[in-house]
Design a protein around this motif. Structure first.
Motif, short mmCIF file in Angstrom:
data_model
loop_
_atom_site.label_atom_id
_atom_site.label_comp_id
_atom_site.label_asym_id
_atom_site.label_seq_id
_atom_site.Cartn_x
_atom_site.Cartn_y
_atom_site.Cartn_z
N TRP A 1 -4.36 -1.45 -5.84
CA TRP A 1 -5.40 -0.59 -6.41
C TRP A 1 -5.84 0.47 -5.41
N LEU A 2 -6.03 0.07 -4.15
CA LEU A 2 -6.43 1.03 -3.11
C LEU A 2 -5.38 2.12 -2.94
N GLY A 3 -4.10 1.73 -3.02
CA GLY A 3 -3.04 2.71 -2.88
C GLY A 3 -3.03 3.74 -4.00
N SER A 4 -3.41 3.30 -5.20
CA SER A 4 -3.42 4.22 -6.36
C SER A 4 -4.72 5.01 -6.46
N PHE B 1 0.82 -1.21 0.00
CA PHE B 1 0.00 0.00 0.00
C PHE B 1 0.86 1.26 0.00
N THR B 2 1.90 1.27 0.82
CA THR B 2 2.76 2.45 0.92
C THR B 2 3.44 2.75 -0.40
N SER B 3 4.01 1.72 -1.03
CA SER B 3 4.71 1.95 -2.30
C SER B 3 3.73 2.34 -3.39
N ALA B 4 2.52 1.74 -3.41
CA ALA B 4 1.52 2.09 -4.43
C ALA B 4 1.04 3.52 -4.23
N LEU B 5 0.79 3.91 -2.98
CA LEU B 5 0.31 5.26 -2.71
C LEU B 5 1.36 6.30 -3.10
N HIS C 1 3.82 8.43 -10.82
CA HIS C 1 3.71 7.48 -11.92
C HIS C 1 2.29 7.37 -12.46
N CYS C 2 1.32 7.10 -11.58
CA CYS C 2 -0.05 6.87 -12.03
C CYS C 2 -0.65 8.15 -12.61
N VAL C 3 -0.37 9.28 -11.97
CA VAL C 3 -0.87 10.55 -12.49
C VAL C 3 -0.27 10.82 -13.86
N GLY D 1 -13.10 -0.76 -13.14
CA GLY D 1 -12.54 -1.40 -14.34
C GLY D 1 -11.06 -1.66 -14.19
N ARG D 2 -10.32 -0.67 -13.67
CA ARG D 2 -8.89 -0.87 -13.42
C ARG D 2 -8.66 -2.00 -12.44
N LEU D 3 -9.48 -2.05 -11.39
CA LEU D 3 -9.34 -3.10 -10.38
C LEU D 3 -9.51 -4.49 -11.01
N CYS D 4 -10.50 -4.64 -11.88
CA CYS D 4 -10.73 -5.94 -12.53
C CYS D 4 -9.52 -6.37 -13.35
#
Length: 226
Positions: A177-180, A15-19, A25-27, A54-57
Motif C-alpha cells: 500500500w505504501l508503494g502505491s 515496496f520497489t515493485s509496488a512503487l 498499473h494503479c494509475v 479504505g484501500r489499505l483496509c
C-alpha cells in the motif's frame, strides 16, 4: 544481518515493485475512480487520505485471508517443508504471466457483479459524508486486481519475514500500500509525469517481482539445508 536478509530485503522488493507498478498499473486501473470522486466531490486532503485508508483496509483483509489459508495448508508436511520454494515458483509464474500473458490472469481473477458494484460506487460518489471516501477506497481495494493478488499470494508462506503468518501478511500488504500511495495521492498533478515512465516502471517492477520469487526459493532451500 539475519534480520536484514529475512525481513528488509523482501520488504524492499515488495515496496520497489509496488512503487514501480503503481506508475502505470494503479494509475490506469484506479485513476478513473480517483478522478471521478475528485471531480464530483471536490475532496480536501482528508478525503483523499480516507480513500487511501479504505484501500489499505481491503488489502490487509485480503492478505490476512491468504495468510490464514496458508496456515491451513501448513497442516500438510509437504507444504510446511516446501512452502517457500513452492510460493517462490508461483510468484515467478505469476510475474511472467503479469508481464507477458495478462489474459491468463484476467481469466483467473474472481468475477464480481458489475451492477451491484456500480450502484454501490454511485451511492458513495453522490454522498457528501467523509465516510463515503473511505467506502470508495474499500470497494476499490476489493476490485479484482492482479497486482494485489501477487502480493497476497506471497503471504501464503507462513515463513515470510521471520514473523507469524498474519503479522507477515499485515506487513507485506501495508508495504505494498505504501508503494502505491505516492502515485495515487499525486494523481491529479503528476499523472502526465508518471505516464512518461511507464515502460521503465514495467521492467523495474518485473525484475523486483521475479526477485521476490527467487528470494523465496533461495530462503526455502536454505531452511531445508539448515
Amino acid at each position: 544481518m539475519e534480520l536484514v536478509e529475512s525481513t528488509f530485503i523482501p520488504l524492499f522488493l515488495v515496496f520497489t515493485s509496488a512503487l514501480a507498478l503503481s506508475l502505470g498499473h494503479c494509475v490506469g486501473m484506479c485513476g478513473g475512480i480517483v478522478l471521478a470522486f475528485t471531480q464530483m466531490k471536490k475532496p480536501s486532503w482528508v478525503g483523499h487520505l480516507a480513500y487511501s485508508v479504505g484501500r489499505l483496509c481491503s488489502y490487509e483483509c485480503i492478505g490476512i485471508g491468504f495468510a490464514l489459508l496458508g496456515r491451513a495448508f501448513a497442516l500438510s508436511y509437504v507444504w510446511r517443508e516446501w512452502a517457500s520454494v513452492l510460493v517462490g515458483v508461483l510468484l515467478i509464474i505469476y510475474a511472467l504471466c503479469y508481464g507477458f500473458f495478462p489474459r491468463i490472469l484476467r481469466f483467473l481473477e474472481p468475477k464480481v457483479d458489475s451492477r451491484w458494484l456500480g450502484r454501490a460506487f454511485g451511492t458513495l460518489l453522490h454522498s457528501r459524508s467523509l465516510w463515503s471516501f473511505f467506502g470508495i477506497g474499500v470497494l476499490n481495494g476489493f476490485l479484482p486486481c492482479g497486482l494485489v493478488y501477487f502480493f497476497a499470494l506471497y503471504t501464503l508462506n507462513e515463513q515470510i519475514l521471520g514473523l507469524s503468518g498474519v503479522m507477515g501478511a499485515v506487513c507485506v500488504m501495508g508495504v505494498f500500500w505504501l508503494g502505491s500511495l505516492p502515485s495515487m495521492l499525486g494523481l491529479g498533478t503528476l499523472a502526465s509525469v508518471l505516464q512518461a515512465y511507464q515502460k521503465q516502471a514495467f521492467w523495474a517492477s518485473l525484475v523486483a517481482m521475479l526477485g521476490l520469487g527467487l528470494w523465496n526459493i533461495y530462503t526455502g532451500i536454505t531452511i531445508m539445508q539448515g
